[in-house]
Design an enzyme around this catalytic site. Sequence first.
Site, PDB file in Angstrom:
ATOM      1  N   ARG A  65       0.824  -1.200   0.000  1.00 44.12           N
ATOM      2  CA  ARG A  65       0.000   0.000   0.000  1.00 44.12           C
ATOM      3  C   ARG A  65       0.874   1.274   0.000  1.00 44.12           C
ATOM      4  O   ARG A  65       0.506   2.277  -0.623  1.00 44.12           O
ATOM      5  CB  ARG A  65      -0.906  -0.041   1.230  1.00 44.12           C
ATOM      6  CG  ARG A  65      -2.142   0.755   1.062  1.00 44.12           C
ATOM      7  CD  ARG A  65      -3.246   0.280   1.982  1.00 44.12           C
ATOM      8  NE  ARG A  65      -4.150   1.385   2.198  1.00 44.12           N
ATOM      9  CZ  ARG A  65      -4.475   1.861   3.396  1.00 44.12           C
ATOM     10  NH1 ARG A  65      -3.976   1.301   4.492  1.00 44.12           N
ATOM     11  NH2 ARG A  65      -5.299   2.880   3.492  1.00 44.12           N
ATOM     12  N   HIS A  69       0.448   4.499  -2.448  1.00 46.70           N
ATOM     13  CA  HIS A  69       0.210   5.846  -1.905  1.00 46.70           C
ATOM     14  C   HIS A  69       1.380   6.780  -2.212  1.00 46.70           C
ATOM     15  O   HIS A  69       1.205   7.995  -2.263  1.00 46.70           O
ATOM     16  CB  HIS A  69      -0.063   5.779  -0.399  1.00 46.70           C
ATOM     17  CG  HIS A  69      -1.449   5.308  -0.086  1.00 46.70           C
ATOM     18  ND1 HIS A  69      -2.287   5.945   0.798  1.00 46.70           N
ATOM     19  CD2 HIS A  69      -2.162   4.253  -0.563  1.00 46.70           C
ATOM     20  CE1 HIS A  69      -3.449   5.312   0.857  1.00 46.70           C
ATOM     21  NE2 HIS A  69      -3.395   4.272   0.048  1.00 46.70           N
ATOM     22  N   ASP A  70       2.565   6.233  -2.395  1.00 44.49           N
ATOM     23  CA  ASP A  70       3.691   7.078  -2.792  1.00 44.49           C
ATOM     24  C   ASP A  70       3.534   7.510  -4.254  1.00 44.49           C
ATOM     25  O   ASP A  70       3.562   8.699  -4.569  1.00 44.49           O
ATOM     26  CB  ASP A  70       5.018   6.322  -2.603  1.00 44.49           C
ATOM     27  CG  ASP A  70       6.217   7.230  -2.846  1.00 44.49           C
ATOM     28  OD1 ASP A  70       6.103   8.450  -2.592  1.00 44.49           O
ATOM     29  OD2 ASP A  70       7.270   6.734  -3.295  1.00 44.49           O
ATOM     30  N   VAL A  73       0.939  10.260  -5.522  1.00 45.39           N
ATOM     31  CA  VAL A  73       1.053  11.649  -5.068  1.00 45.39           C
ATOM     32  C   VAL A  73       2.496  12.106  -5.299  1.00 45.39           C
ATOM     33  O   VAL A  73       3.414  11.532  -4.719  1.00 45.39           O
ATOM     34  CB  VAL A  73       0.679  11.766  -3.571  1.00 45.39           C
ATOM     35  CG1 VAL A  73       0.668  13.217  -3.138  1.00 45.39           C
ATOM     36  CG2 VAL A  73      -0.660  11.093  -3.290  1.00 45.39           C
ATOM     37  N   SER A  79       7.937  10.556  -1.354  1.00 42.84           N
ATOM     38  CA  SER A  79       7.323  11.691  -0.643  1.00 42.84           C
ATOM     39  C   SER A  79       6.421  11.222   0.503  1.00 42.84           C
ATOM     40  O   SER A  79       6.225  11.949   1.474  1.00 42.84           O
ATOM     41  CB  SER A  79       6.530  12.578  -1.613  1.00 42.84           C
ATOM     42  OG  SER A  79       5.616  11.804  -2.357  1.00 42.84           O
ATOM     43  N   PRO A 162      -7.216   7.867  -4.640  1.00 43.48           N
ATOM     44  CA  PRO A 162      -8.565   7.331  -4.769  1.00 43.48           C
ATOM     45  C   PRO A 162      -9.142   6.960  -3.390  1.00 43.48           C
ATOM     46  O   PRO A 162      -8.387   6.685  -2.460  1.00 43.48           O
ATOM     47  CB  PRO A 162      -8.364   6.087  -5.639  1.00 43.48           C
ATOM     48  CG  PRO A 162      -7.148   6.402  -6.451  1.00 43.48           C
ATOM     49  CD  PRO A 162      -6.261   7.174  -5.516  1.00 43.48           C
ATOM     50  N   THR A 193      -6.301  -8.418  -1.697  1.00 39.97           N
ATOM     51  CA  THR A 193      -6.297  -9.815  -1.250  1.00 39.97           C
ATOM     52  C   THR A 193      -5.660  -9.937   0.139  1.00 39.97           C
ATOM     53  O   THR A 193      -5.819 -10.953   0.805  1.00 39.97           O
ATOM     54  CB  THR A 193      -5.521 -10.713  -2.246  1.00 39.97           C
ATOM     55  OG1 THR A 193      -5.464 -12.036  -1.735  1.00 39.97           O
ATOM     56  CG2 THR A 193      -4.087 -10.229  -2.454  1.00 39.97           C
ATOM     57  N   ASP A 246     -10.156  -9.262   2.087  1.00 45.33           N
ATOM     58  CA  ASP A 246     -10.476 -10.513   1.387  1.00 45.33           C
ATOM     59  C   ASP A 246     -11.006 -11.468   2.443  1.00 45.33           C
ATOM     60  O   ASP A 246     -10.262 -12.023   3.240  1.00 45.33           O
ATOM     61  CB  ASP A 246      -9.206 -11.061   0.713  1.00 45.33           C
ATOM     62  CG  ASP A 246      -9.386 -12.481   0.166  1.00 45.33           C
ATOM     63  OD1 ASP A 246     -10.466 -13.095   0.376  1.00 45.33           O
ATOM     64  OD2 ASP A 246      -8.440 -12.980  -0.472  1.00 45.33           O
TER      65      ASP A 246
END
Length: 328
Positions: A65, A69-70, A73, A79, A162, A193, A246
Amino acid sequence: MTKIGFVLLVSILLFSGELCNCSYSYGQLKDNYYSTSCKDAESVMKKVIDAELDKDLAAAAGLIRLAYHDCFVEGCDGSILLEGSDTERSALINANLKGYEVIDAAKAAVEEICPGVVSCADIVQYAARDGTVKLNGSTWEVQGGRKDGRVSNAATAEANLPKPTDSATQLISAFVRRGLSTREMVVLSGSHTVGVGHCDKIVGRLYNFNSSYFTDPSIDSTYAESLKTQCPQNSDENTDTQVFMDTFTPGEFDAKYFNTLTERKGLFTSDQTLFEDARTKRSVTSLKSEGRFQKEFGQAMRAMGGVGVKSVGEIRKTCGAVNSNGLK
Ligand SMILES: *[C@@H]1O[C@H](CO)[C@@H](O)[C@H](O)[C@H]1NC(C)=O
Ligand SMILES: *[C@@H]1O[C@H](CO)[C@@H](O)[C@H](O)[C@H]1NC(C)=O
């Protein structure tokens, strides 16, 4: 080359750049990037990451994740790792991210053998791969060569990532804007998953959904009852209560996530919408094939790893802070 030939070539390159929407080029990235500058970097990082995950396997899903997320953005530039009161890392949308200490441990280990060589932005990508492998998922060759960014802003993270309530239309456009296909979006969603979500992100599907339906009709009714037990209406604890994404094999990196969707047991709106929407439904069905999902996941992670890569920047000394002396 003649002067006119050069001008022609430049204009072709510029023009095709517009046509293919390749503003997020990743031409500078390479396989085995550190093979000469720090030949043991990958194996040393893997060893440290494995050891960290042996202490806390839940961080493995966090590492996957973190990469997402890096990259979404400011591009894949580390960052997300910067500490501070108004950085991406401090944003509410990133409140539940995990795995920072794994990245820090990997960075410390490579600094020990080759100081100032391996970027934090690259470590995020290697760690996502090593985390996937630790959960018995597929492996892939990670490309290296990213520089670390010096800009990180909480509001930019809130605006660009998102959300669990997003529709297929919103998801497709968020990925296409970064040069990633609709298929790649569905494949990358398969990372759900593993890992958990929190009740506050799904109560809107369970209670007072809209004026026609109390509960979102796209949720399997038995699953909806089970979620209601785990996430009671108006509970103060819903921001902290975790639910597996999941429901079939929550600890294993496999293709079962796509079975949750075809059985209408996707946790978030942004999951279930992939099976409800005609543009993504067939991809969901085809990705139930274990071999196909595992293969495409690595390919899609490589593509995502190229989003907004910086050729100008620095190699941070520690991943939580920019270098004090500016660009290296
Ligand atoms: C991965 O596979 C090994 C060997 O089959 C097994 O012992 C281990 O529990 C699996 N790991 C996960 C996270 O499922
Ligand atoms: C309620 O949600 C359903 C399913 O998404 C949708 O078909 C229906 O149009 C919605 N009703 C209202 C009044 O928004």
